[in-house]
Structure formats: C-alpha cells, structure tokens
Design an enzyme around this catalytic site. Structure first.
Site, short mmCIF file in Angstrom:
data_model
loop_
_atom_site.label_atom_id
_atom_site.label_comp_id
_atom_site.label_asym_id
_atom_site.label_seq_id
_atom_site.Cartn_x
_atom_site.Cartn_y
_atom_site.Cartn_z
N VAL A 100 15.61 19.88 -4.44
CA VAL A 100 16.94 19.38 -4.07
C VAL A 100 17.96 19.43 -5.20
O VAL A 100 19.13 19.11 -4.99
CB VAL A 100 16.85 17.94 -3.49
CG1 VAL A 100 16.10 17.93 -2.18
CG2 VAL A 100 16.23 16.98 -4.47
N LYS A 111 5.79 2.21 12.58
CA LYS A 111 5.62 2.61 14.00
C LYS A 111 5.87 1.44 14.95
O LYS A 111 6.33 1.64 16.07
CB LYS A 111 4.24 3.20 14.24
CG LYS A 111 3.06 2.27 14.00
CD LYS A 111 2.47 2.49 12.66
CE LYS A 111 1.54 1.41 12.22
NZ LYS A 111 0.78 1.71 11.05
N GLY A 161 -7.50 -0.77 2.82
CA GLY A 161 -6.06 -0.65 3.09
C GLY A 161 -5.72 0.16 4.33
O GLY A 161 -4.57 0.55 4.53
N GLY A 180 -3.61 5.05 4.41
CA GLY A 180 -3.88 5.01 2.97
C GLY A 180 -2.60 5.27 2.18
O GLY A 180 -1.64 5.83 2.69
N LYS A 238 1.94 4.55 18.45
CA LYS A 238 2.04 5.93 17.97
C LYS A 238 2.10 6.90 19.15
O LYS A 238 2.82 7.89 19.11
CB LYS A 238 0.86 6.24 17.06
CG LYS A 238 0.90 5.43 15.76
CD LYS A 238 -0.43 5.47 15.04
CE LYS A 238 -0.39 4.70 13.73
NZ LYS A 238 -1.72 4.49 13.15
N THR A 252 0.84 -1.21 0.00
CA THR A 252 0.00 0.00 0.00
C THR A 252 0.87 1.26 0.00
O THR A 252 0.72 2.13 -0.85
CB THR A 252 -0.91 -0.01 1.25
OG1 THR A 252 -1.65 -1.23 1.26
CG2 THR A 252 -1.87 1.16 1.26
N VAL A 253 1.78 1.36 0.95
CA VAL A 253 2.59 2.59 1.08
C VAL A 253 3.68 2.64 0.00
O VAL A 253 3.89 3.68 -0.64
CB VAL A 253 3.20 2.71 2.49
CG1 VAL A 253 3.97 4.02 2.63
CG2 VAL A 253 2.12 2.62 3.57
N GLU A 310 -4.06 -2.92 9.56
CA GLU A 310 -2.82 -3.69 9.47
C GLU A 310 -3.17 -5.08 8.94
O GLU A 310 -4.33 -5.51 9.00
CB GLU A 310 -2.17 -3.82 10.85
CG GLU A 310 -1.82 -2.50 11.50
CD GLU A 310 -0.85 -1.65 10.68
OE1 GLU A 310 0.23 -2.13 10.36
OE2 GLU A 310 -1.20 -0.51 10.36
N VAL A 332 3.46 8.03 12.49
CA VAL A 332 2.35 8.51 13.33
C VAL A 332 1.42 9.37 12.47
O VAL A 332 1.85 10.35 11.85
CB VAL A 332 2.86 9.35 14.52
CG1 VAL A 332 1.68 9.84 15.37
CG2 VAL A 332 3.81 8.53 15.39
P1 NAP Z 1 1.68 -3.94 2.89
O1 NAP Z 1 0.66 -3.42 1.96
O2 NAP Z 1 1.42 -5.25 3.56
O3 NAP Z 1 3.06 -4.03 2.08
C1 NAP Z 1 4.20 -4.61 2.59
C2 NAP Z 1 5.20 -4.78 1.45
O4 NAP Z 1 6.42 -5.29 1.98
C3 NAP Z 1 4.75 -5.77 0.39
O5 NAP Z 1 5.14 -5.30 -0.88
C4 NAP Z 1 5.50 -7.06 0.73
O6 NAP Z 1 5.83 -7.83 -0.41
C5 NAP Z 1 6.78 -6.51 1.34
N1 NAP Z 1 7.30 -7.38 2.40
C6 NAP Z 1 6.81 -7.56 3.63
N2 NAP Z 1 7.57 -8.42 4.33
C7 NAP Z 1 8.56 -8.81 3.50
C8 NAP Z 1 9.66 -9.68 3.63
N3 NAP Z 1 9.89 -10.36 4.76
N4 NAP Z 1 10.49 -9.83 2.58
C9 NAP Z 1 10.26 -9.16 1.43
N5 NAP Z 1 9.24 -8.30 1.24
C10 NAP Z 1 8.39 -8.13 2.27
O7 NAP Z 1 1.99 -2.89 4.06
P2 NAP Z 1 1.69 -1.32 4.04
O8 NAP Z 1 0.28 -1.09 4.43
O9 NAP Z 1 2.21 -0.72 2.81
O10 NAP Z 1 2.56 -0.85 5.32
C11 NAP Z 1 3.95 -0.74 5.24
C12 NAP Z 1 4.48 -0.06 6.49
O11 NAP Z 1 3.93 1.25 6.61
C13 NAP Z 1 4.11 -0.77 7.79
O12 NAP Z 1 5.15 -0.59 8.72
C14 NAP Z 1 2.86 -0.01 8.25
O13 NAP Z 1 2.65 -0.11 9.63
C15 NAP Z 1 3.25 1.39 7.84
N6 NAP Z 1 2.12 2.28 7.62
C16 NAP Z 1 1.09 1.91 6.84
C17 NAP Z 1 0.05 2.79 6.60
C18 NAP Z 1 -1.10 2.42 5.73
O14 NAP Z 1 -2.02 3.23 5.57
N7 NAP Z 1 -1.13 1.24 5.12
C19 NAP Z 1 0.07 4.06 7.20
C20 NAP Z 1 1.17 4.43 8.01
C21 NAP Z 1 2.18 3.54 8.21
P3 NAP Z 1 4.69 -8.51 -1.35
O15 NAP Z 1 3.94 -7.37 -1.96
O16 NAP Z 1 5.43 -9.29 -2.35
O17 NAP Z 1 3.83 -9.33 -0.43
N1 HSE Z 2 -3.61 0.57 10.56
C1 HSE Z 2 -3.24 1.93 10.73
C2 HSE Z 2 -4.48 2.76 10.98
C3 HSE Z 2 -2.52 2.42 9.50
O1 HSE Z 2 -5.60 2.24 10.81
O2 HSE Z 2 -4.36 3.90 11.39
C4 HSE Z 2 -1.86 3.76 9.71
O3 HSE Z 2 -0.82 3.67 10.64
#
Ligand code: NAP
Ligand code: HSE
Length: 431
Positions: A33, A105, A187, A302, A205, A13-14, A190, A132
């Site tokens: 930059v 986080k 999305g 998101g 957070k 997602t991110v 978690e 956060v």
């Molecule tokens: P996600 O959609 O589950 O994406 C995770 C990505 O990392 C995927 O591309 C996955 O590969 C890859 N990955 C995970 N573990 C791996 C491993 N062991 N080896 C190789 N590749 C690996 O997660 P996300 O929602 O983008 O979140 C990413 C981070 O941002 C997390 O720390 C989350 O807490 C933080 N975050 C998310 C949001 C949000 O809105 N989603 C907001 C703030 C912070 P594949 O695609 O091949 O499975």
């Molecule tokens: N799962 C988290 C939320 C994503 O719902 O706020 C952003 O950190």
C-alpha cells in the site's frame, strides 16, 4: 509518507494477533500500500491485564470513544465481540467516516445489512472476512473468485470448537467435557461456549455465507439449528461402524429459487472430503453451477490465523483509500428471500431406536416408512443387554422433512418402540 493509523477495539486472542502481524509483516504492508501502518489506540476492559503482545501502555484506553472519535485514526478494527454496544460503536465509527474491519460474526449475522448500508452511505468500507471460518478467505472467494457463477450449495464445517470436540471424541474416545475445556484453553471457544456447542456460532456464519452466496437477505432466524451437546458415544460408534463420520455441518442449499439453511450434527460418508477435516480446522465446500465442486480448507480459529484475515481486510481498505473508492464494494441483495417448505427439504436420515425384540416388531416399524415411500439403505440390529430389547439402526434413502417428522411421531407412539434414541441427517452420499 504518512502512516495509516489504526484504532483497535479489543486486544484479546484476535487483537493480539493483529498487533503481531502489523508489526512483523510491516515490510509487506508497506510494499502493498506504499505507506506504514501504525496502531494508534487500543480499547481494552482492563489496562493492567497481562497481554500476549507488547503494547505501549499510553496507547491503551477503556473509553471506546477515545478510539472512535480520534480524528487521526483512519481505520477501526473491531475485535472485541458483543452485539448491541458494538453495533452502536460501529455505526458511530462510520458516521465519523472511519473505515471499519470486524471479525464479529455475532454482530454481522444480526446487524450486517444495517451496518453495511450505514458504511456505504458514509463512503466507508466495512469488511468482515474473519467473521466466517477464521483464516480461510471464503467471503472474498464467494464475492470475487466465484462472482460470475451461480452458487447452488454450500456445506461448511465452520466451528473449530465443535470440530475439535467431535474429532477427539471420535478418534481418541475423549470425554466431551474434557475436550471442551481444552478447546477453551486453546482460545478456539467463545467466552461462553454455549454458542459453539449449541450450533449458534455456526448458524451465524452460515447466515453470512448464505446471504453472500445466494444474494438474499438471510436472517439468523432462517437457519434451523441443532448443536452437539446431545451427541453420544454410541451415536459416534454406530456411525463409524456404518462408514460415516459425525461432523457439525452447516448446509445452505438453493433449488428452484428457494433456499434452506441449517446447522446440525450430521453423518458424512468417510470418503467425503469434509470427513477428513479434523481438529479445529474448518472447511467450506461450495458447489457452483459452472465451476462444479470447490473446497476451501484451513484454520477456522486462533490468534494468528484469524488476524491474517483481519489484516488482509485492512490491506483491502488501504488499497481502496489509495484509489479513493471506499464504500463502493457492498452490493445489495439481488433476490427476495424465498425459503423452502418442509416438503421441499429432502435428505437421508440415520435413526437409532430401542424396540421390543418380539415377532412383528420390525414389520410394524417398516410399514410406517413404506406407507410414505421411504426405503432403507442400511439396517443394523443388535440385542441390548436389557432382556427382551433390541437396538435398531437405520439409514434411510431420501425422505422429505415432512414425511420423516411424521414417521418419527408415529414411531414414538408404537407399542413395540421403547425409545427413539437419536436421529441425524446423512449428507454427501453421492448427491
Ligand atoms: P477475547 O479474547 O475475549 O478478546 C476481547 C477483547 O476485547 C479483550 O481485549 C477485551 O478487553 C476487549 N473487550 C471486550 N469487551 C469490551 C468492552 N466492553 N470494553 C472494552 N474492551 C472490551 O475475544 P477474541 O477471541 O479475540 O474474539 C474477538 C472477536 O473475534 C469476537 O467477535 C469473536 O467472535 C471473533 N473471532 C474470534 C476468533 C477466535 O479464534 N478467537 C475467530 C474468528 C472470529 P480485556 O482484554 O481487557 O478483557
Ligand atoms: N468459537 C469459534 C470457533 C471461533 O470455535 O470456530 C471462530 O469463529
């Protein structure tokens, strides 16, 4: 001009949002930059998976060290999630003198101090704005914008998933399980949504916010946590009837040098600015000694909102590279951590109990409160469908955590009390 080369750990997602912003805002990045930004390698679990963005297949790898040790890569952006293995990857990255940006986080709440120290030792930046409140620049606001002030209180709706669920339950009467599924599909949640609904994601957070806001080494274990999985339709409907909105609120407060940090479903008066923060939106209310009240509002989760914060951190790193000052911005805590005792934590409380509808019931209940000097602000009593029982809803004036815990214990053992159905903290009532 030589391009800045980025290694991306994660393309979910991110990560997809990061690739999109780097591509689509390239002219702005160049302007800020003075050089282009290129994504050089991307770590994924599964190369064949269909992606939300187009990335050349040759850039994808399943070996993290192909990214971390690539000598052409200047900046590692970690958007893969996870704690233990990710900690090691980031330690190895700074040892390789890579600048680091992360949205993680979970990792920063547990290993933030260690990772920041390692980054500083290696002359590297480690920025984590997206960890956060997603797209809201709250960390930078605390560290830079409010740098000259003393922060006394922060109240945050810092989990989009639970805010989305509570909003839909409250405004549309939707069922908890259905809305949780919708939040996962959008999305926000978690991969394991337990961390969202049990308040753990918000606690992580709040630990990060409290560490920066109060300049103390606040640990995740210092945050008292309660989630929303036990919130019922009845609780929401009674709170509405009494003029409150139910929200999962993170509270971090400092008084006389001691702090409390908590996450819990709490009731806010409908007129409180945080009560108007709906759906997946986040907001952080900050009270500073000199500035007074401020509030930061925006999307907390998101793809593109979160990626905005990540790429803005990347801009910060690149500006520091140009000035040759990477690794100089992390500041160690100013104060030793001092937590409040239970008799120093004080709040108003909402209490819903089922009692026997008989003479003297109410007097027995109220005497437990008056013995401890706790008075009532609001009371509601209604007959229950089961014969002979009544439902009482009370909102107290301020009571210490110690007094309220003792009152609850004694209420449970009163013969006229059938069941204590629920209790919630009431916040923001003009204090
Ligand atoms: P996600 O959609 O589950 O994406 C995770 C990505 O990392 C995927 O591309 C996955 O590969 C890859 N990955 C995970 N573990 C791996 C491993 N062991 N080896 C190789 N590749 C690996 O997660 P996300 O929602 O983008 O979140 C990413 C981070 O941002 C997390 O720390 C989350 O807490 C933080 N975050 C998310 C949001 C949000 O809105 N989603 C907001 C703030 C912070 P594949 O695609 O091949 O499975
Ligand atoms: N799962 C988290 C939320 C994503 O719902 O706020 C952003 O950190």
């Amino acid at each position: 001009m030589k391009a800045i080369q980025v290694g991306l750990l994660g393309l979910g997602t991110v990560g997809s949002g990061v690739v999109t912003i780097i591509k689509e805002h390239q002219d702005k990045l160049m302007h800020l930059v003075g050089c282009p930004v290129e994504v050089r390698k991307v770590l994924v679990r599964e190369k064949e998976k269909e992606r939300q963005v187009v990335v050349e297949e040759s850039l994808l790898t399943t070996d993290p060290y192909e990214v971390i040790t690539d000598e052409n890569i200047d900046v590692i952006i970690e958007v893969m999630g996870g704690i233990e293995h990710t900690r090691q990857y980031l330690l190895d990255a700074v040892n390789e003198k890579k600048q680091v940006v992360t949205a993680n986080k979970d990792l920063m709440a547990v290993y933030g101090s260690e990772l920041l120290a390692a980054a500083t030792e290696n002359g590297c930046d480690l920025f984590y704005e997206a960890s956060v409140a997603g797209g809201i620049p709250i960390l930078r606001s605390l560290v830079d914008g409010l740098a000259s002030d003393r922060i006394h209180k922060m109240m945050g709706i810092v989990n989009g998933t639970t805010n989305f669920i509570l909003t839909k339950m409250s405004k549309h009467g939707s069922a908890y399980a259905d809305v949780l599924k919708e939040a996962q599909e959008l999305g926000y949640a978690e991969s394991d949504p337990t961390a969202d609904v049990e308040g753990i994601d918000a606690a992580r957070k709040m630990a990060i916010l409290a560490r920066l806001g109060f300049s103390m080494n606040v640990d995740l274990d210092d945050v008292s946590v309660k989630g929303i999985s036990t919130v019922t339709d009845e609780d929401i409907s009674y709170s509405k009837r009494l003029g409150y909105t139910m929200k999962l609120i993170g509270i971090a407060q400092r008084e006389n040098g001691r702090i409390e940090v908590s996450v819990e479903p709490a009731l806010l008066p409908d007129y409180h600015p945080l009560a108007a923060v709906n759906d997946e939106y986040n907001a952080v209310y900050v009270y500073g000694e000199a500035v007074g009240e401020t509030m930061f509002y925006g999307p907390g989760a998101g793809s593109l909102p979160t990626a905005t914060a990540v790429v803005s951190d990347l801009v910060g790193v690149m500006k520091n590279m140009r000035l040759g000052v990477n690794g100089r911005s992390a500041v160690s805590p100013q104060y030793d951590k001092q937590l409040k005792y239970a008799d120093e934590i004080s709040a108003q409380q909402f209490l819903r109990i089922h009692v026997k509808d008989e003479v003297g019931s109410f007097a027995k209940i109220t005497s437990l409160f008056s013995e401890r000097g706790v008075s009532f602000e609001k009371i509601l009593q209604l007959p229950l469908k089961q014969s002979g029982n009544a439902e009482i809803v009370i909102v107290t004036h301020h009571a210490t955590k110690k007094d309220f815990t003792e009152i609850l214990e004694q209420l449970k053992s009163l013969d006229v009390v059938d069941e204590v159905k629920s209790t919630y903290r009431v916040e923001g009532n003009g204090n």
